[in-house]
Design a protein around this motif. Structure first.
Motif, PDB file in Angstrom:
ATOM      1  N   SER A  82      -3.146 -13.211  -7.643  1.00  0.00           N
ATOM      2  CA  SER A  82      -2.765 -13.140  -9.288  1.00  0.00           C
ATOM      3  C   SER A  82      -1.994 -11.960  -9.504  1.00  0.00           C
ATOM      4  O   SER A  82      -2.150 -10.742  -8.769  1.00  0.00           O
ATOM      5  CB  SER A  82      -4.105 -13.537 -10.013  1.00  0.00           C
ATOM      6  N   PRO A  83      -1.406 -12.123 -10.467  1.00  0.00           N
ATOM      7  CA  PRO A  83      -0.809 -10.845 -11.079  1.00  0.00           C
ATOM      8  C   PRO A  83      -1.729  -9.671 -11.512  1.00  0.00           C
ATOM      9  O   PRO A  83      -1.479  -8.404 -11.288  1.00  0.00           O
ATOM     10  CB  PRO A  83      -0.022 -11.116 -12.354  1.00  0.00           C
ATOM     11  N   GLY A  84      -2.839 -10.155 -11.924  1.00  0.00           N
ATOM     12  CA  GLY A  84      -3.993  -9.167 -12.010  1.00  0.00           C
ATOM     13  C   GLY A  84      -4.498  -8.559 -10.872  1.00  0.00           C
ATOM     14  O   GLY A  84      -4.619  -7.046 -10.941  1.00  0.00           O
ATOM     15  N   LEU A  95      -2.531  -1.633  -7.428  1.00  0.00           N
ATOM     16  CA  LEU A  95      -1.792  -0.428  -7.826  1.00  0.00           C
ATOM     17  C   LEU A  95      -2.539   0.518  -8.621  1.00  0.00           C
ATOM     18  O   LEU A  95      -2.579   1.845  -8.133  1.00  0.00           O
ATOM     19  CB  LEU A  95      -0.497  -1.101  -8.705  1.00  0.00           C
ATOM     20  N   ARG A  96      -3.673   0.113  -9.075  1.00  0.00           N
ATOM     21  CA  ARG A  96      -4.544   1.172  -9.832  1.00  0.00           C
ATOM     22  C   ARG A  96      -5.517   1.639  -9.020  1.00  0.00           C
ATOM     23  O   ARG A  96      -5.631   2.930  -8.792  1.00  0.00           O
ATOM     24  CB  ARG A  96      -4.846   0.393 -11.173  1.00  0.00           C
ATOM     25  N   TYR A 146      -5.506   1.904  -5.469  1.00  0.00           N
ATOM     26  CA  TYR A 146      -5.129   2.385  -4.479  1.00  0.00           C
ATOM     27  C   TYR A 146      -4.138   3.335  -4.574  1.00  0.00           C
ATOM     28  O   TYR A 146      -3.155   3.898  -3.715  1.00  0.00           O
ATOM     29  CB  TYR A 146      -4.796   1.468  -3.364  1.00  0.00           C
ATOM     30  N   ARG A 147      -3.685   3.681  -5.908  1.00  0.00           N
ATOM     31  CA  ARG A 147      -2.695   4.730  -6.243  1.00  0.00           C
ATOM     32  C   ARG A 147      -2.487   6.039  -5.534  1.00  0.00           C
ATOM     33  O   ARG A 147      -1.616   6.540  -5.262  1.00  0.00           O
ATOM     34  CB  ARG A 147      -2.472   4.998  -7.651  1.00  0.00           C
ATOM     35  N   GLU A 148      -3.923   6.791  -5.286  1.00  0.00           N
ATOM     36  CA  GLU A 148      -3.755   7.831  -4.524  1.00  0.00           C
ATOM     37  C   GLU A 148      -3.337   7.755  -3.017  1.00  0.00           C
ATOM     38  O   GLU A 148      -2.583   8.294  -2.566  1.00  0.00           O
ATOM     39  CB  GLU A 148      -5.093   8.453  -4.679  1.00  0.00           C
ATOM     40  N   LEU A 149      -3.905   6.509  -2.507  1.00  0.00           N
ATOM     41  CA  LEU A 149      -3.522   6.290  -1.193  1.00  0.00           C
ATOM     42  C   LEU A 149      -2.233   5.805  -0.925  1.00  0.00           C
ATOM     43  O   LEU A 149      -1.510   6.320   0.093  1.00  0.00           O
ATOM     44  CB  LEU A 149      -4.414   4.981  -0.632  1.00  0.00           C
ATOM     45  N   ILE A 150      -1.609   4.816  -1.839  1.00  0.00           N
ATOM     46  CA  ILE A 150      -0.246   4.727  -2.096  1.00  0.00           C
ATOM     47  C   ILE A 150       0.848   6.086  -1.822  1.00  0.00           C
ATOM     48  O   ILE A 150       1.711   6.227  -1.007  1.00  0.00           O
ATOM     49  CB  ILE A 150       0.062   3.814  -2.806  1.00  0.00           C
ATOM     50  N   GLU A 200      -1.424  -4.627   1.491  1.00  0.00           N
ATOM     51  CA  GLU A 200      -0.398  -5.069   0.564  1.00  0.00           C
ATOM     52  C   GLU A 200      -0.007  -3.748   0.061  1.00  0.00           C
ATOM     53  O   GLU A 200       1.244  -3.735  -0.474  1.00  0.00           O
ATOM     54  CB  GLU A 200      -1.179  -5.723  -0.692  1.00  0.00           C
ATOM     55  N   ILE A 201      -0.397  -2.624   0.391  1.00  0.00           N
ATOM     56  CA  ILE A 201       0.266  -1.443  -0.311  1.00  0.00           C
ATOM     57  C   ILE A 201       1.141  -0.722   0.741  1.00  0.00           C
ATOM     58  O   ILE A 201       1.907   0.140   0.136  1.00  0.00           O
ATOM     59  CB  ILE A 201      -1.126  -0.373  -0.699  1.00  0.00           C
ATOM     60  N   LEU A 202       1.322  -1.282   1.722  1.00  0.00           N
ATOM     61  CA  LEU A 202       2.141  -0.738   2.733  1.00  0.00           C
ATOM     62  C   LEU A 202       3.829  -0.893   2.371  1.00  0.00           C
ATOM     63  O   LEU A 202       4.559  -0.022   2.558  1.00  0.00           O
ATOM     64  CB  LEU A 202       2.093  -1.283   4.188  1.00  0.00           C
ATOM     65  N   PRO A 203       4.150  -1.976   1.720  1.00  0.00           N
ATOM     66  CA  PRO A 203       5.437  -2.190   1.266  1.00  0.00           C
ATOM     67  C   PRO A 203       5.529  -1.318   0.127  1.00  0.00           C
ATOM     68  O   PRO A 203       6.837  -0.778  -0.232  1.00  0.00           O
ATOM     69  CB  PRO A 203       5.467  -3.703   0.852  1.00  0.00           C
TER      70      PRO A 203
END
Length: 277
Positions: free
Chosen positions: A10-12, A18-19, A21-25, A121-124
């Protein structure tokens, strides 16, 4: 965590990733950028040297060898064509880098799929941030070159990030689609390489939209995701014009829907990654 269980799409869930895993991203993006030039003498300096060299080549070839002018204009400065061309190329280069790398994102990080619990999902997203970094360097080079060659800078250049943001959103959706497809269809990587090359010549990079028939202009605007952004980037960076706010709003809305569709597709298909790899 069962790797075969359904993943939230879902969009949520997207905003939550994003919220959370922001540091890992950020760390992955920084590793991506630094590893590209690891072991080289200039290191990150290559990210600044490469666009400078390319802009110098464009300026010499088109301004001094071909004496080219943009469109039907004969009053533009000798370097205008090179600057306009460079603006279009950096938009295409940003999109092409994301698309070309996307099909191999999961394949090149198979250990994340098999051995550890990892938010694939954070790889892209990290790949997108790395492309943003390199494009940002090219934008800085364009701004400095414009200022050096013309002696002034259009204040509308501040809207450059606003113009590029919708394309970044759209590119992220493409990256999720291609990252998943690349696992199941290995030929997709070669196909995307050809597609981005074709897209370079089918976009108004080397020529202005105005030289095309009106019907063809509409086809390019509707079927080519780069056309509108290239035109807007040139408008604010080179020609000193304000963005088309209505067009940007519509492009952003479509891009957000496409981004979520790409995320949904990735999350629905990732459960089979372990079996394929």
């Amino acid at each position: 965590m069962n790797p075969h269980s359904p993943h939230p799409s879902s969009p949520g869930a997207l905003l939550g990733s994003l919220r959370t895993y922001r540091e890992l991203i950020y760390k992955l993006a920084r590793m991506d950028v630094s590893s590209r030039y690891k072991g080289s003498f200039l290191g990150l300096g290559w990210s600044f040297f490469n666009p400078i060299l390319m802009l110098a080549v464009y300026t010499f070839v088109f301004s001094f060898v071909f004496n080219a002018r943009w469109g039907e204009s004969t009053s533009g400065s000798r370097s205008e064509f090179a600057l306009v061309l460079f603006a279009g190329l950096l938009v295409h280069g940003f999109f092409a880098e994301i698309l070309n790398r996307a099909p191999a994102l999961i394949l090149n990080n198979a250990n994340y799929v098999k051995k550890v619990i990892f938010p694939l999902e954070i790889l892209p997203i990290s790949s997108l941030l790395a492309a943003v970094f390199h494009t940002g360097i090219s934008v800085v080079v364009l701004v400095i070159a414009f200022l050096a060659l013309n002696g002034f800078l259009h204040w509308t250049a501040i809207f450059g990030p606003v113009v590029m943001l919708p394309l970044a959103i759209f590119s992220l959706g493409c990256a999720w689609f291609l990252a998943s497809l690349g696992v199941y269809v290995r030929d997709i990587g070669q196909t995307i390489g050809l597609l981005t090359t074709v897209l370079l010549f089918m976009s108004p990079v080397f020529y202005p939209m105005s030289i095309l028939p009106e019907a063809m202009q509409w086809v390019m605007l509707l079927c080519n995701p780069l056309t509108f952004i290239i035109e807007q980037a040139r408008a604010v960076m080179v020609f000193g014009q304000l963005p088309d706010w209505g067009g940007l709003a519509l492009y952003t809305a479509v891009s957000l829907l496409f981004m979520w569709a790409g995320f949904w597709f990735f999350q629905r298909t990732r459960k089979g990654f372990g079996d394929v790899l």
